[in-house]
Design a protein around this motif. Sequence first.
Motif, PDB file in Angstrom:
ATOM      1  N   VAL A 124       0.882  -1.163   0.000  1.00 24.97           N
ATOM      2  CA  VAL A 124       0.000   0.000   0.000  1.00 24.97           C
ATOM      3  C   VAL A 124       0.920   1.213   0.000  1.00 24.97           C
ATOM      4  CG1 VAL A 124      -1.842   1.226   1.195  1.00 24.97           C
ATOM      5  CG2 VAL A 124      -1.745  -1.284   1.299  1.00 24.97           C
ATOM      6  N   ILE A 125       0.952   1.928  -1.111  1.00 24.35           N
ATOM      7  CA  ILE A 125       1.931   2.994  -1.303  1.00 24.35           C
ATOM      8  C   ILE A 125       1.221   4.327  -1.429  1.00 24.35           C
ATOM      9  CG2 ILE A 125       3.756   3.852  -2.816  1.00 24.35           C
ATOM     10  CD1 ILE A 125       4.196   0.879  -3.633  1.00 24.35           C
ATOM     11  N   ALA A 126       1.558   5.255  -0.546  1.00 19.74           N
ATOM     12  CA  ALA A 126       0.989   6.602  -0.623  1.00 19.74           C
ATOM     13  C   ALA A 126       1.545   7.304  -1.855  1.00 19.74           C
ATOM     14  CB  ALA A 126       1.330   7.398   0.633  1.00 19.74           C
ATOM     15  N   ASP A 127       0.686   8.022  -2.555  1.00 22.00           N
ATOM     16  CA  ASP A 127       1.104   8.783  -3.733  1.00 22.00           C
ATOM     17  C   ASP A 127       1.788  10.050  -3.248  1.00 22.00           C
ATOM     18  OD1 ASP A 127       1.515  10.019  -6.115  1.00 22.00           O
ATOM     19  OD2 ASP A 127      -0.592  10.095  -6.700  1.00 22.00           O
ATOM     20  N   THR A 128       3.095   9.966  -3.095  1.00 18.23           N
ATOM     21  CA  THR A 128       3.880  11.078  -2.563  1.00 18.23           C
ATOM     22  C   THR A 128       4.356  12.030  -3.644  1.00 18.23           C
ATOM     23  OG1 THR A 128       5.952   9.865  -2.800  1.00 18.23           O
ATOM     24  CG2 THR A 128       4.751   9.591  -0.713  1.00 18.23           C
ATOM     25  N   GLY A 129       4.128  11.670  -4.898  1.00 28.14           N
ATOM     26  CA  GLY A 129       4.664  12.455  -6.004  1.00 28.14           C
ATOM     27  C   GLY A 129       5.931  11.833  -6.558  1.00 28.14           C
ATOM     28  N   ALA A 145      -2.781  -3.268  -8.536  1.00 31.89           N
ATOM     29  CA  ALA A 145      -4.071  -3.864  -8.189  1.00 31.89           C
ATOM     30  C   ALA A 145      -5.156  -2.800  -8.060  1.00 31.89           C
ATOM     31  CB  ALA A 145      -3.953  -4.644  -6.885  1.00 31.89           C
ATOM     32  N   GLY A 146      -4.758  -1.523  -8.010  1.00 32.67           N
ATOM     33  CA  GLY A 146      -5.759  -0.466  -7.945  1.00 32.67           C
ATOM     34  C   GLY A 146      -5.240   0.805  -7.304  1.00 32.67           C
ATOM     35  N   ARG A 147      -6.071   1.812  -7.354  1.00 31.98           N
ATOM     36  CA  ARG A 147      -5.769   3.112  -6.745  1.00 31.98           C
ATOM     37  C   ARG A 147      -6.980   3.538  -5.948  1.00 31.98           C
ATOM     38  NH1 ARG A 147      -2.529   7.632  -7.241  1.00 31.98           N
ATOM     39  NH2 ARG A 147      -1.269   6.633  -8.823  1.00 31.98           N
ATOM     40  N   LEU A 148      -6.726   3.980  -4.728  1.00 37.17           N
ATOM     41  CA  LEU A 148      -7.771   4.563  -3.891  1.00 37.17           C
ATOM     42  C   LEU A 148      -7.527   6.069  -3.885  1.00 37.17           C
ATOM     43  CD1 LEU A 148      -7.546   2.011  -0.935  1.00 37.17           C
ATOM     44  CD2 LEU A 148      -9.136   1.974  -2.865  1.00 37.17           C
ATOM     45  N   LEU A 162      -1.762   3.742  -3.822  1.00 35.22           N
ATOM     46  CA  LEU A 162      -1.632   2.770  -4.889  1.00 35.22           C
ATOM     47  C   LEU A 162      -1.519   1.398  -4.234  1.00 35.22           C
ATOM     48  CD1 LEU A 162      -1.145   2.161  -7.913  1.00 35.22           C
ATOM     49  CD2 LEU A 162       1.292   2.549  -7.478  1.00 35.22           C
ATOM     50  N   LEU A 163      -2.301   0.443  -4.713  1.00 41.50           N
ATOM     51  CA  LEU A 163      -2.236  -0.926  -4.215  1.00 41.50           C
ATOM     52  C   LEU A 163      -1.513  -1.786  -5.243  1.00 41.50           C
ATOM     53  CD1 LEU A 163      -5.924  -1.317  -2.984  1.00 41.50           C
ATOM     54  CD2 LEU A 163      -3.910  -0.744  -1.615  1.00 41.50           C
ATOM     55  N   LEU A 164      -0.520  -2.524  -4.785  1.00 38.24           N
ATOM     56  CA  LEU A 164       0.189  -3.483  -5.625  1.00 38.24           C
ATOM     57  C   LEU A 164       0.172  -4.826  -4.917  1.00 38.24           C
ATOM     58  CD1 LEU A 164       2.069  -0.609  -5.804  1.00 38.24           C
ATOM     59  CD2 LEU A 164       2.913  -1.965  -7.677  1.00 38.24           C
TER      60      LEU A 164
END
Length: 189
Positions: A124-129, A145-148, A162-164
């Motif tokens: 679970v990766i935060a979209d930090t830029g 696997a998707g984006r929240l 971002l989910l991977l």
Amino acid sequence: MTLPSATVRPVRRADLAAVAGIYEHYVLHSVATFDETPRPAEEWEAKLDELAVRGLPFLVAEEAGQVLGFAYAGPWRPKPAYRHTVEDTVYLAPDATGRGLGGALLAEVIDACARAGFRRMIAVIADTGSDASAALHRRFGFTDAGRLTAVGHKHGRWIDTLLLQRSLSDGSATGSTTRPAGPDGTPED
């Protein structure tokens, strides 16, 4: 695992102050974690104990007696049917990035979880830029696997995650492949 000048090894209680310091940097100065207050030492001790009971890895990268980063795998979700799936966590000291330590830590966490018979790993990766974390995970065979969208709010901004995910094993503790993936998604030789 030994890198040119660093070693990846299981965390020791004496390492937890350094772990807390690394994590505190990201809590206070980034959106890489959605925690808004640093975790006290007691929480890191409880985390170490919880992971040990579950047979999950908690590792550090160390060089000349200094902890430069840490990684662990924890349960993906608390409900029993998720027991075969884990979520990874990797953090490096800000001055230790770009040296391959994140990859060394992630490889060891993946291997340990596969050997233990876990079936899937989630990131679970935060979209930090920055794409660094997602790129690291993709090199190790993780797929999107998707984006929240806008699920976190920190430092005055809304943040996506971002989910991977990647397969670890068939659940029978048959081993793993943690070599970085090639362009077709299979491990490189």
